[in-house]
Design a protein around this motif. Structure first.
Motif, mmCIF file in Angstrom:
data_model
loop_
_atom_site.group_PDB
_atom_site.id
_atom_site.type_symbol
_atom_site.label_atom_id
_atom_site.label_comp_id
_atom_site.label_asym_id
_atom_site.label_seq_id
_atom_site.Cartn_x
_atom_site.Cartn_y
_atom_site.Cartn_z
ATOM 1 N N ASP A 171 -0.786 7.092 5.206
ATOM 2 C CA ASP A 171 -1.875 7.138 4.228
ATOM 3 C C ASP A 171 -1.647 8.210 3.164
ATOM 4 O O ASP A 171 -2.588 8.614 2.465
ATOM 5 C CB ASP A 171 -3.228 7.326 4.914
ATOM 6 C CG ASP A 171 -3.294 8.577 5.791
ATOM 7 O OD1 ASP A 171 -2.247 9.224 5.992
ATOM 8 O OD2 ASP A 171 -4.396 8.901 6.268
ATOM 9 N N ALA B 195 -0.860 9.719 -0.346
ATOM 10 C CA ALA B 195 -1.083 9.222 -1.708
ATOM 11 C C ALA B 195 0.266 9.069 -2.403
ATOM 12 O O ALA B 195 0.897 10.049 -2.790
ATOM 13 C CB ALA B 195 -1.970 10.182 -2.483
ATOM 14 N N ASP C 268 -2.182 3.830 0.580
ATOM 15 C CA ASP C 268 -2.660 4.471 -0.652
ATOM 16 C C ASP C 268 -1.528 4.472 -1.669
ATOM 17 O O ASP C 268 -0.857 5.483 -1.880
ATOM 18 C CB ASP C 268 -3.129 5.898 -0.342
ATOM 19 C CG ASP C 268 -3.812 6.566 -1.532
ATOM 20 O OD1 ASP C 268 -3.856 5.953 -2.617
ATOM 21 O OD2 ASP C 268 -4.262 7.719 -1.384
#
Length: 528
Positions: free
Chosen positions: A61, A63, A88
């Motif tokens: 997850d 970014a 993400d």
């Protein structure tokens, strides 16, 4: 189902200034990446995404923002990342041009954060250095001097200062006392250009060794530009050190690490870091690869300390992540950590380990997704097929490996450029794909099969199996189906670079401090 969004230059800049975790990924091949990119962009080419991304961006997850220069690679990479389980994923708004038009600074070359930090370090600390002519004079006079080459051993073997000894950067503080036991011996540290000699020299200064120490100014580039001859094929290496030397080096390194604010972890605290699903933690073993292979901490990756400091973005591609370092002597991890801390990383050294903790043997294996199902053939089948027309062999190895040796008649290709490569290839009754091991070829085969109705096969065991079977090979750029953009030719590599390119590289390095100031996101702090 997660979808691909967009992030702007200002989003990325804000996250960098806030110390947030982020991965800004350039998915082009290395050469176009090296021509211009943001400071903290990491290069993971679309061609090799599945082979590298799980190790370099371990938390699913994270970014992630991907970009290209308008080639359409980033959109493919984003979809592929979602399929690999990342949740993400965003495209950089406007790509590389969007970064530029928003006022973002763009940098040339590779490993730029480390190189820019090295220039900043020298400007702040006035790291001592000697010109090539001065070092040559010392050698000619048979003065009491030792030359220590801070690069990888293979780089040292390619070209080095005559009489120099290979001591890759993280080994310097540990080994110097036995390589220069007389405290009046002049120690010279060199690399090919500037960064590793500056950081290596400053490591010895920071550790307070009694010897006079200086960097070879501008490394082997400076040596060559001075008209002096380099040696080729040298094999002088360091030997084992005594317990007393090891203990002294550990104490010196620990003092520097403490000054830099390096954290300490025991096994339990390391486990807590690794169990924290909200943060990325890299665990690197900074000893030599040979030591790592004999026994290492489970789930650690072998990244020798000198190369870690030089090429941090190649292995820790999430800016803002945490890094934990391991050794078995206390010197190499602490010195490496001291530099990472100054380069803006949250870094810790794992203490209190015993020999029993280094329980896993063997080389590091990259985590991989499930491999595509392919139809494999053996060496004998390919040999038979090549006796008649209709078989087209595609080789996806690094272009340098292809030029060195490849299966006769094989065409070299870049996986991410398969549609363009197909237009340059002869008509095929079948395609046979290979690379060094055929691992990358498996992923390329899945791509190729979506582009053609022609049967696609993979050579089992790759070119390595072909060579091991005693089959013939050829060398050179015999059949290129793509330009050799997979690797940027560094001006400090090899022995045939033009003088203008070498001088241009030095001039570029000298300009990095000004670029850092314009960019404003680096977060570097140099110990005084």
């Amino acid at each position: 189902m997660s979808t691909v969004t967009t992030r702007t230059y200002h989003d990325i800049r804000q996250a960098l200034l806030g110390g947030e975790e982020l991965a800004l990924i350039d998915v082009r091949e290395e050469d176009p990446f090296a021509q211009e990119h943001p400071l903290f962009a990491a290069n993971i080419a679309l061609s090799k995404l599945e082979l590298e991304v799980y190790a370099r961006i371990p938390r699913r997850d994270t970014a992630i923002t991907v970009y290209d220069a308008g080639e359409g690679l980033a959109a493919v990479a984003a979809e592929r990342l979602l399929a690999l389980g990342y949740s993400d994923v965003a495209l950089l708004e406007g790509g590389l041009e969007g970064w530029r038009s928003a006022g973002g600074e763009l940098f040339r070359d590779v490993n730029v954060p480390s190189k820019a930090f090295g220039e900043l370090l020298e400007s702040v600390r006035h790291t001592p250095s000697l010109a090539a002519e001065q070092v040559q004079a010392l050698l000619d006079a048979k003065a009491d001097v030792v030359v220590l080459d801070a690069r990888r051993f293979d780089e040292y073997q390619t070209m080095s200062i005559p009489g120099g000894i290979s001591v890759p950067g993280a080994e310097l503080v540990l080994r110097v006392a036995e390589l220069a036991p007389n405290p009046t011996t002049q120690v010279i540290v060199n690399c090919a250009g500037r960064t590793r000699s500056i950081i290596g020299t400053q490591s010895l200064v920071n550790a307070g060794i009694p010897n006079p120490v200086a960097a070879l100014r501008n490394g082997t580039i400076g040596w060559t530009l001075a008209g002096q001859q380099l040696a080729h094929g040298q094999d002088r290496q360091f030997a084992a050190v005594s317990d007393a030397t090891r203990a002294d080096a550990a104490a010196r390194a620990r003092k520097v690490a403490d000054q830099a604010g390096v954290s300490r972890l025991d096994r339990e605290a390391l486990a807590a870091w690794q169990a924290d699903t909200g943060r990325t933690t890299y665990l690197f073993d900074v000893r030599t690869p040979e030591e790592y292979a004999k026994g290492h901490l489970p789930n650690s990756r072998s990244v020798p300390g000198g190369q870690l400091v030089q090429e941090t973005d190649h292995v820790a591609s999430v800016r803002g992540a945490r890094i934990a370092l391991v050794d078995d002597d206390g010197a190499r991890a602490n010195m490496s950590a001291s530099w990472l801390a100054q380069m803006g990383w949250q870094v810790a050294v794992v203490d209190g380990l015993s020999a029993a903790d280094f329980s896993q043997a063997g080389e590091w294996q990259a985590p991989l997704p499930a491999l595509p199902q392919v139809t494999e053939i053996g060496v004998g089948q390919l040999r038979d097929w090549q006796q008649a027309p209709g078989t087209v062999v595609l080789d996806f190895t690094a272009s340098a490996n292809y030029v060195k040796r490849h299966i006769p008649g094989a065409h070299w290709a870049i996986r991410a450029q398969l549609p363009q490569a197909l237009e340059r290839l002869p008509v095929a009754e079948r395609y046979v794909l290979t690379c060094g091991s055929s691992l990358l070829a498996r992923f390329a085969a899945a791509d190729l099969q979506t582009l053609t109705q022609t049967p696609v096969y993979v050579l089992e065991g790759g070119t390595a199996r072909w060579i091991a079977a005693g089959e013939p090979v050829e060398a050179g750029e015999t059949h290129l189906a793509a330009a050799r953009t997979d690797r940027y030719r560094r001006p400090y590599e090899g022995t045939d670079n033009p003088r203008e390119a070498m001088q241009g590289y030095l001039d570029w390095e000298f300009g990095l401090i000004a670029q850092l100031e314009r960019d404003g996101t680096h977060g570097f702090r140099v110990l005084s």
